[in-house]
Scaffold this motif. Structure first.
Motif, PDB file in Angstrom:
ATOM      1  N   ASP A   1       0.831  -1.204   0.000  1.00 54.29           N
ATOM      2  CA  ASP A   1       0.000   0.000   0.000  1.00 54.29           C
ATOM      3  C   ASP A   1       0.871   1.261   0.000  1.00 54.29           C
ATOM      4  N   LEU A   2       1.840   1.275  -0.893  1.00 52.51           N
ATOM      5  CA  LEU A   2       2.847   2.336  -0.912  1.00 52.51           C
ATOM      6  C   LEU A   2       2.277   3.618  -1.522  1.00 52.51           C
ATOM      7  N   ARG A   3       2.521   4.719  -0.811  1.00 54.01           N
ATOM      8  CA  ARG A   3       2.138   6.039  -1.296  1.00 54.01           C
ATOM      9  C   ARG A   3       3.340   6.960  -1.189  1.00 54.01           C
ATOM     10  N   VAL A   4       3.583   7.707  -2.251  1.00 53.96           N
ATOM     11  CA  VAL A   4       4.722   8.621  -2.288  1.00 53.96           C
ATOM     12  C   VAL A   4       4.246   9.973  -2.806  1.00 53.96           C
ATOM     13  N   ARG A   5       4.672  11.021  -2.113  1.00 55.87           N
ATOM     14  CA  ARG A   5       4.426  12.390  -2.556  1.00 55.87           C
ATOM     15  C   ARG A   5       5.774  13.077  -2.734  1.00 55.87           C
ATOM     16  N   LEU A   6       5.940  13.773  -3.835  1.00 52.03           N
ATOM     17  CA  LEU A   6       7.154  14.533  -4.094  1.00 52.03           C
ATOM     18  C   LEU A   6       6.767  15.981  -4.330  1.00 52.03           C
ATOM     19  N   GLN A   7       7.376  16.880  -3.553  1.00 53.64           N
ATOM     20  CA  GLN A   7       7.066  18.306  -3.628  1.00 53.64           C
ATOM     21  C   GLN A   7       5.558  18.539  -3.499  1.00 53.64           C
ATOM     22  N   GLY A   8       4.958  17.770  -2.602  1.00 56.49           N
ATOM     23  CA  GLY A   8       3.545  17.926  -2.322  1.00 56.49           C
ATOM     24  C   GLY A   8       2.612  17.299  -3.328  1.00 56.49           C
ATOM     25  N   ARG A   9       3.147  16.674  -4.368  1.00 57.40           N
ATOM     26  CA  ARG A   9       2.309  16.095  -5.427  1.00 57.40           C
ATOM     27  C   ARG A   9       2.295  14.579  -5.303  1.00 57.40           C
ATOM     28  N   PRO A  10       1.111  13.947  -5.334  1.00 57.78           N
ATOM     29  CA  PRO A  10       1.068  12.489  -5.238  1.00 57.78           C
ATOM     30  C   PRO A  10       1.644  11.828  -6.490  1.00 57.78           C
TER      31      PRO A  10
ATOM     32  N   ALA B   1      14.225   0.581  -3.689  1.00 56.88           N
ATOM     33  CA  ALA B   1      15.642   0.607  -3.313  1.00 56.88           C
ATOM     34  C   ALA B   1      15.887   1.374  -2.023  1.00 56.88           C
ATOM     35  N   GLY B   2      14.855   2.011  -1.493  1.00 59.27           N
ATOM     36  CA  GLY B   2      15.020   2.777  -0.262  1.00 59.27           C
ATOM     37  C   GLY B   2      15.532   4.184  -0.477  1.00 59.27           C
ATOM     38  N   LEU B   3      15.482   4.675  -1.717  1.00 60.12           N
ATOM     39  CA  LEU B   3      15.999   6.013  -2.007  1.00 60.12           C
ATOM     40  C   LEU B   3      14.921   7.088  -1.954  1.00 60.12           C
ATOM     41  N   VAL B   4      13.657   6.669  -1.956  1.00 58.43           N
ATOM     42  CA  VAL B   4      12.540   7.611  -1.856  1.00 58.43           C
ATOM     43  C   VAL B   4      11.689   7.182  -0.667  1.00 58.43           C
ATOM     44  N   PRO B   5      11.543   8.041   0.348  1.00 61.75           N
ATOM     45  CA  PRO B   5      10.754   7.649   1.521  1.00 61.75           C
ATOM     46  C   PRO B   5       9.260   7.681   1.220  1.00 61.75           C
ATOM     47  N   PRO B   6       8.523   6.654   1.635  1.00 65.57           N
ATOM     48  CA  PRO B   6       7.070   6.663   1.413  1.00 65.57           C
ATOM     49  C   PRO B   6       6.376   7.635   2.360  1.00 65.57           C
ATOM     50  N   SER B   7       5.293   8.226   1.886  1.00 66.62           N
ATOM     51  CA  SER B   7       4.469   9.049   2.768  1.00 66.62           C
ATOM     52  C   SER B   7       3.478   8.177   3.533  1.00 66.62           C
ATOM     53  N   ALA B   8       3.231   6.979   3.018  1.00 67.60           N
ATOM     54  CA  ALA B   8       2.404   5.987   3.697  1.00 67.60           C
ATOM     55  C   ALA B   8       2.737   4.627   3.100  1.00 67.60           C
TER      56      ALA B   8
ATOM     57  N   LEU C   1       2.771   8.087  -6.253  1.00 68.85           N
ATOM     58  CA  LEU C   1       2.293   6.712  -6.134  1.00 68.85           C
ATOM     59  C   LEU C   1       1.116   6.694  -5.172  1.00 68.85           C
ATOM     60  N   ASP C   2       0.083   5.936  -5.531  1.00 70.48           N
ATOM     61  CA  ASP C   2      -1.162   5.969  -4.771  1.00 70.48           C
ATOM     62  C   ASP C   2      -1.628   4.546  -4.461  1.00 70.48           C
ATOM     63  N   GLY C   3      -1.160   4.011  -3.339  1.00 68.57           N
ATOM     64  CA  GLY C   3      -1.618   2.700  -2.895  1.00 68.57           C
ATOM     65  C   GLY C   3      -1.088   1.551  -3.721  1.00 68.57           C
ATOM     66  N   VAL C   4       0.217   1.554  -3.997  1.00 68.38           N
ATOM     67  CA  VAL C   4       0.841   0.518  -4.830  1.00 68.38           C
ATOM     68  C   VAL C   4       1.263  -0.666  -3.971  1.00 68.38           C
ATOM     69  N   SER C   5       0.867  -1.852  -4.387  1.00 67.32           N
ATOM     70  CA  SER C   5       1.284  -3.093  -3.717  1.00 67.32           C
ATOM     71  C   SER C   5       1.762  -4.084  -4.768  1.00 67.32           C
ATOM     72  N   LEU C   6       2.950  -4.615  -4.565  1.00 72.54           N
ATOM     73  CA  LEU C   6       3.462  -5.680  -5.432  1.00 72.54           C
ATOM     74  C   LEU C   6       4.555  -6.421  -4.698  1.00 72.54           C
TER      75      LEU C   6
END
Length: 279
Positions: free
Chosen positions: A7-16, A49-56, A18-23
């Motif tokens: 259930d990965l979610r990523v926001r960059l510069q306040g913009r979503p 790879a651990g280079l981008v922190p998830p927001s959720a 990735l939205d609920g990605v699971s694999l």
């Protein structure tokens, strides 16, 4: 070994992004990440790879939160090929490839026999042995990409994350690279590769994960993932389909497909396509 997104979610510069990605990707799998520009493919790869922190949500390595795994262990078990990576100074090709052995060495230690052997294997696999004494500024873009792939292979990690590994390669080396990645997966290495060439992705990958608008809209074998409705809605294209003399099916992107007004404004994108549950 298995790397997973839950259930990965990523926001960059306040913009979503990735939205609920699971694999989940395990040993011996060759998984292609495909999707239109801006779908979130590279962000997903960098998050794994651990280079981008998830927001959720979270990334797991063999069931352990990736943030709890030491950097040294990550570097040994996860190799990353970044398409835009530069080398930075005029190192010889053999020295660049040897950087892939850093996770296996103590600081400032000389290369061991095992390191030299791994470097030689990686260069031979990607057909850059003849370039070993060349320096980075003298390489073409295609040669540079092959050298960076050799550096990633020299890690001999359990999972290889590759961002556009065939970018800038001529057709012969594209085929060689895809053949090589598939062969490496058959020896037990899990591979996740961001790809734009749908023809090669469908031919060589075991699974395709299709991203659209930051969501996974298909995760299945190529024949199940790349349906005509999904290709039309996610990519805006129509394809030609055929069968080679050896019985292998293939697809060729052929022309743009017209969207309906509803398609253009549907924020959810195509209906998700999933492979049958393997558990």
């Amino acid at each position: 070994m298995r790397v997973s997104a839950d259930d990965l979610r990523v926001r960059l510069q306040g913009r979503p992004i990735l939205d609920g990605v699971s694999l989940s990707v395990g040993e011996g799998e060759f998984v292609g990440l495909v999707g239109p520009n801006g779908a979130g493919k590279t962000t997903l790869l960098r998050a794994l790879a651990g280079l981008v922190p998830p927001s959720a949500g979270r990334v797991l390595l063999d069931g352990r939160p990736l943030c709890a795994v030491s950097r040294d262990e990550r570097a040994r078990r996860l190799a990353l090929l970044v398409q835009s990576a530069g080398i930075g100074w005029p190192m010889r090709v053999s020295e660049v490839v040897a950087l892939g052995r850093l996770p296996h060495r103590r600081a400032f230690a000389a290369l061991s026999e095992a390191d030299h052997a791994a470097v030689a294997r990686a260069m031979a696999r990607v057909d850059v042995t003849h370039l070993r004494e060349r320096t980075e500024p003298s390489l073409s873009s295609g040669e540079r990409m092959r050298v960076l792939l050799a550096r990633a292979l020299a890690v001999e990690a359990e999972i290889l994350l590759a961002d556009e590994p065939i970018t800038a390669l001529d057709p012969a080396h594209q085929l060689d690279a895809m053949d090589l990645l598939r062969a490496i997966s058959r020896t037990g290495t899990g591979i996740v590769a961001v790809l734009h060439d749908l023809t090669l992705a469908a031919r060589f990958c075991d699974r395709l994960v299709v991203l659209h608008g930051g969501r996974i809209v298909a995760d299945a074998a190529p024949a199940l993932a790349l349906t005509d409705p999904l290709l039309r809605q996610a990519f805006g294209i129509a394809v030609l389909r055929g069968t080679h003399a050896d019985g292998s099916p293939y697809i060729l992107p052929w022309h743009r497909a017209g969207h309906t007004r509803e398609d253009d404004h549907d924020p959810s994108g195509p209906d998700p396509v999933r492979a049958p549950d393997r558990s």
